[in-house]
Design a protein around this motif. Structure first.
Motif, PDB file in Angstrom:
ATOM      1  N   ARG A 129     -12.760 -11.670  -4.784  1.00  0.00           N
ATOM      2  CA  ARG A 129     -12.535 -10.506  -3.921  1.00  0.00           C
ATOM      3  C   ARG A 129     -12.872  -9.194  -4.617  1.00  0.00           C
ATOM      4  O   ARG A 129     -13.345  -8.261  -3.979  1.00  0.00           O
ATOM      5  N   THR A 130     -12.604  -9.096  -5.910  1.00  0.00           N
ATOM      6  CA  THR A 130     -12.898  -7.824  -6.586  1.00  0.00           C
ATOM      7  C   THR A 130     -14.394  -7.550  -6.642  1.00  0.00           C
ATOM      8  O   THR A 130     -14.812  -6.388  -6.582  1.00  0.00           O
ATOM      9  N   VAL A 131     -15.222  -8.577  -6.739  1.00  0.00           N
ATOM     10  CA  VAL A 131     -16.658  -8.345  -6.791  1.00  0.00           C
ATOM     11  C   VAL A 131     -17.195  -7.881  -5.438  1.00  0.00           C
ATOM     12  O   VAL A 131     -18.258  -7.266  -5.355  1.00  0.00           O
ATOM     13  N   GLN A 132     -16.466  -8.142  -4.389  1.00  0.00           N
ATOM     14  CA  GLN A 132     -16.896  -7.771  -3.033  1.00  0.00           C
ATOM     15  C   GLN A 132     -16.428  -6.385  -2.603  1.00  0.00           C
ATOM     16  O   GLN A 132     -16.841  -5.904  -1.541  1.00  0.00           O
ATOM     17  N   THR A 133     -15.553  -5.746  -3.386  1.00  0.00           N
ATOM     18  CA  THR A 133     -14.827  -4.594  -2.861  1.00  0.00           C
ATOM     19  C   THR A 133     -14.912  -3.366  -3.758  1.00  0.00           C
ATOM     20  O   THR A 133     -15.129  -3.452  -4.970  1.00  0.00           O
ATOM     21  N   ASP A 134     -14.681  -2.235  -3.152  1.00  0.00           N
ATOM     22  CA  ASP A 134     -14.609  -0.943  -3.839  1.00  0.00           C
ATOM     23  C   ASP A 134     -13.190  -0.719  -4.366  1.00  0.00           C
ATOM     24  O   ASP A 134     -12.227  -1.365  -3.928  1.00  0.00           O
ATOM     25  N   ARG A 135     -13.060   0.221  -5.266  1.00  0.00           N
ATOM     26  CA  ARG A 135     -11.755   0.548  -5.845  1.00  0.00           C
ATOM     27  C   ARG A 135     -10.743   0.929  -4.762  1.00  0.00           C
ATOM     28  O   ARG A 135      -9.554   0.601  -4.855  1.00  0.00           O
ATOM     29  N   TRP A 136     -11.198   1.620  -3.722  1.00  0.00           N
ATOM     30  CA  TRP A 136     -10.320   2.014  -2.613  1.00  0.00           C
ATOM     31  C   TRP A 136      -9.650   0.791  -1.982  1.00  0.00           C
ATOM     32  O   TRP A 136      -8.432   0.769  -1.744  1.00  0.00           O
ATOM     33  N   THR A 137     -10.411  -0.270  -1.751  1.00  0.00           N
ATOM     34  CA  THR A 137      -9.853  -1.493  -1.188  1.00  0.00           C
ATOM     35  C   THR A 137      -8.981  -2.207  -2.207  1.00  0.00           C
ATOM     36  O   THR A 137      -7.937  -2.779  -1.867  1.00  0.00           O
ATOM     37  N   GLN A 138      -9.379  -2.189  -3.475  1.00  0.00           N
ATOM     38  CA  GLN A 138      -8.571  -2.835  -4.517  1.00  0.00           C
ATOM     39  C   GLN A 138      -7.201  -2.175  -4.655  1.00  0.00           C
ATOM     40  O   GLN A 138      -6.191  -2.853  -4.852  1.00  0.00           O
ATOM     41  N   LEU A 139      -7.150  -0.854  -4.520  1.00  0.00           N
ATOM     42  CA  LEU A 139      -5.860  -0.172  -4.486  1.00  0.00           C
ATOM     43  C   LEU A 139      -5.045  -0.638  -3.281  1.00  0.00           C
ATOM     44  O   LEU A 139      -3.822  -0.785  -3.350  1.00  0.00           O
ATOM     45  N   GLY A 140      -5.733  -0.891  -2.171  1.00  0.00           N
ATOM     46  CA  GLY A 140      -5.068  -1.417  -0.982  1.00  0.00           C
ATOM     47  C   GLY A 140      -4.521  -2.814  -1.183  1.00  0.00           C
ATOM     48  O   GLY A 140      -3.437  -3.155  -0.682  1.00  0.00           O
ATOM     49  N   PHE A 141      -5.261  -3.671  -1.926  1.00  0.00           N
ATOM     50  CA  PHE A 141      -4.736  -5.002  -2.257  1.00  0.00           C
ATOM     51  C   PHE A 141      -3.384  -4.877  -2.958  1.00  0.00           C
ATOM     52  O   PHE A 141      -2.421  -5.580  -2.636  1.00  0.00           O
ATOM     53  N   ALA A 142      -3.338  -3.990  -3.960  1.00  0.00           N
ATOM     54  CA  ALA A 142      -2.112  -3.832  -4.746  1.00  0.00           C
ATOM     55  C   ALA A 142      -0.968  -3.305  -3.887  1.00  0.00           C
ATOM     56  O   ALA A 142       0.148  -3.832  -3.937  1.00  0.00           O
ATOM     57  N   ALA A 143      -1.231  -2.262  -3.105  1.00  0.00           N
ATOM     58  CA  ALA A 143      -0.180  -1.677  -2.274  1.00  0.00           C
ATOM     59  C   ALA A 143       0.347  -2.678  -1.254  1.00  0.00           C
ATOM     60  O   ALA A 143       1.552  -2.725  -0.961  1.00  0.00           O
ATOM     61  N   THR A 144      -0.551  -3.495  -0.702  1.00  0.00           N
ATOM     62  CA  THR A 144      -0.133  -4.485   0.296  1.00  0.00           C
ATOM     63  C   THR A 144       0.754  -5.559  -0.329  1.00  0.00           C
ATOM     64  O   THR A 144       1.800  -5.928   0.240  1.00  0.00           O
ATOM     65  N   ARG A 145       0.362  -6.057  -1.485  1.00  0.00           N
ATOM     66  CA  ARG A 145       1.193  -7.073  -2.133  1.00  0.00           C
ATOM     67  C   ARG A 145       2.577  -6.522  -2.478  1.00  0.00           C
ATOM     68  O   ARG A 145       3.590  -7.204  -2.316  1.00  0.00           O
ATOM     69  N   LEU A 146       2.618  -5.282  -2.931  1.00  0.00           N
ATOM     70  CA  LEU A 146       3.904  -4.661  -3.245  1.00  0.00           C
ATOM     71  C   LEU A 146       4.756  -4.500  -1.989  1.00  0.00           C
ATOM     72  O   LEU A 146       5.970  -4.727  -2.012  1.00  0.00           O
ATOM     73  N   ALA A 147       4.136  -4.092  -0.888  1.00  0.00           N
ATOM     74  CA  ALA A 147       4.880  -3.886   0.357  1.00  0.00           C
ATOM     75  C   ALA A 147       5.441  -5.196   0.888  1.00  0.00           C
ATOM     76  O   ALA A 147       6.602  -5.271   1.321  1.00  0.00           O
ATOM     77  N   LEU A 148       4.632  -6.254   0.874  1.00  0.00           N
ATOM     78  CA  LEU A 148       5.108  -7.551   1.368  1.00  0.00           C
ATOM     79  C   LEU A 148       6.243  -8.087   0.500  1.00  0.00           C
ATOM     80  O   LEU A 148       7.237  -8.620   1.015  1.00  0.00           O
TER      81      LEU A 148
END
Length: 426
Positions: free
Chosen positions: A68-87
């Motif tokens: 997933r990281t190779v497919q995505t920009d830093r903006w989306t990667q920050l979103g991955f982190a925030a989403t996991r924390l929220a869940l």
């Protein structure tokens, strides 16, 4: 009182210059710690603005696998982190147990500009004249929604809001409507990374960035010395949930209700200079309060847009006086600590407002030192308890977008078990 269709926040995920995780963010804003630094994601020497708020030591591999990281920009990667924390904060599994009862509604502005710039430079500077296979999706403004919904198997209603900084509030309003229409869990909010040479040039072209060199003095909204904003990255993602659903499953925390919201548009060309119209902004604020079923006197605090451009600051103060009279509620902003992250910054303000209600403490404002003429309101100089359990978050997007969101404690308190009906557009 009914709990059917009441949208509440049960999880907060923060990834910002002020910290990774809601607890670290809260400690930082209470302490008033400035996290603005010289830009490190690229060499900013050739640009007028060299300062920004960056997420320190962010490692995308901690939050997503290499595929997933190779497919995505830093903006989306920050979103991955925030989403996991929220869940995790909400006590929900990372992979949805009821996929079609889970939705995603995030906001977006600049898209994957770091990824896009890298690939376009590759296109024009190398003999192969090619771009990577993921260029077509990584820059796309809906990339974060798509990647997050796929990874977490959220297959219910999904969408993206594009109204610049106002989008951080619009996404929560849309999530609340989705909950009312029967989807019990929706991810909302947004992250941003406007820190590439291309993105910085676009912001400089707008003429609103600060060229200051002192990290503590270069972004001063409402101050007599205000001369523009400094960019920032990061933001917040929320679990917005139907209250009845949250109570049935025993959600660990109910931070507050999304009680009222409104969005308006200036419907006139945005001028690069001159006065800023505050009429439609005031209308959005007034409607959000009314739709929450509250009077202006019942609002305990305002978390403003706080652009840091004198004419916009004056217009914001004027809008508050239009709605609340000569003495608006206490005003506090933390953007000078972390920079303006567009839709991510508005979402971060909502996180701060909800944490303030939960801890029964308004954090001190990071600006101004000396209010500019026309900006004299009650700024929170020292942390203090709110008078009531309702807070207003405001945001303005470039080219005329205005949004306001009223959050309040559940009816029985910060960990409440019941709540009344809430207001908003459908």
């Amino acid at each position: 009182m009914t709990t059917v269709g009441v949208p509440v926040v049960t999880g907060i995920g923060v990834v910002a210059p002020t910290g990774t995780g809601a607890a670290e963010h809260w400690r930082t804003v209470l302490a008033g710690e400035h996290r603005i630094r010289r830009i490190s994601l690229f060499d900013p020497d050739r640009y007028a603005t060299t300062l920004a708020g960056e997420v320190a030591d962010f490692d995308p591999a901690r939050w997503a696998d290499s595929r997933r990281t190779v497919q995505t920009d830093r903006w989306t990667q920050l979103g991955f982190a925030a989403t996991r924390l929220a869940l995790a904060d909400a006590g929900l599994p990372e992979v949805a147990d009821e996929p079609y009862a889970r939705g995603v509604t995030l906001a977006s502005s600049s898209g994957g500009n770091l990824f896009g710039q890298r690939e376009l430079q590759r296109l024009w500077s190398q003999p192969s004249r090619t771009v990577g296979a993921y260029q077509s999706i990584a820059w796309f403004y809906a990339a974060s929604v798509g990647q997050i919904s796929i990874h977490h198997q959220f297959k219910g209603p999904c969408g993206v809001l594009a109204s610049e900084a106002a989008g951080g509030l619009d996404s929560l309003a849309h999530a609340a409507r989705t909950v009312r229409r029967g989807t019990p869990v929706v991810l909302a909010g947004g992250t941003e990374c406007p820190l590439s040479p291309y993105a910085l040039v676009c912001q400089l072209r707008g003429g609103l960035l600060s060229a200051g060199t002192d990290p503590r003095r270069s972004y001063r909204p409402f101050d007599a010395r205000a001369n523009g904003y400094l960019p920032g990255e990061g933001g917040a993602v929320f679990v917005v949930e139907d209250l009845a659903h949250a109570l049935r499953r025993g959600a660990p925390t109910i931070y507050g209700e999304l009680a009222g919201w409104a969005a308006t548009h200036d419907a006139r060309p945005t001028s690069t200079d001159g006065d800023v119209d505050s009429g439609q902004y005031a209308r959005a604020i007034r409607l959000a309060v009314e739709r929450a079923g509250l009077s202006p006197a019942e609002v305990a605090a305002v978390f403003p847009d706080a652009l840091g451009v004198p004419r916009y600051d004056r217009a914001e103060a004027a809008a508050l006086r239009t709605v609340f009279g000569a003495q608006p509620p206490p005003v506090t902003t933390q953007k000078p600590l972390h920079g303006r992250a567009h839709q991510g910054g508005a979402a971060l303000d909502v996180a701060t407002a909800l944490l303030a209600l939960r801890h029964d403490l308004l954090p001190p404002t990071a600006a101004p030192d000396r209010p500019a003429s026309g900006c004299e309101v009650d700024f929170v100089r020292r942390a203090r308890p709110p008078r009531t359990g309702a807070a207003l978050v405001c945001a303005r997007g470039f080219d005329g977008f205005n949004s306001a969101l009223l959050v309040r404690r559940p009816a029985t308190g910060p960990h409440g078990a019941t709540a009344g009906s809430v207001g908003g557009t459908t």
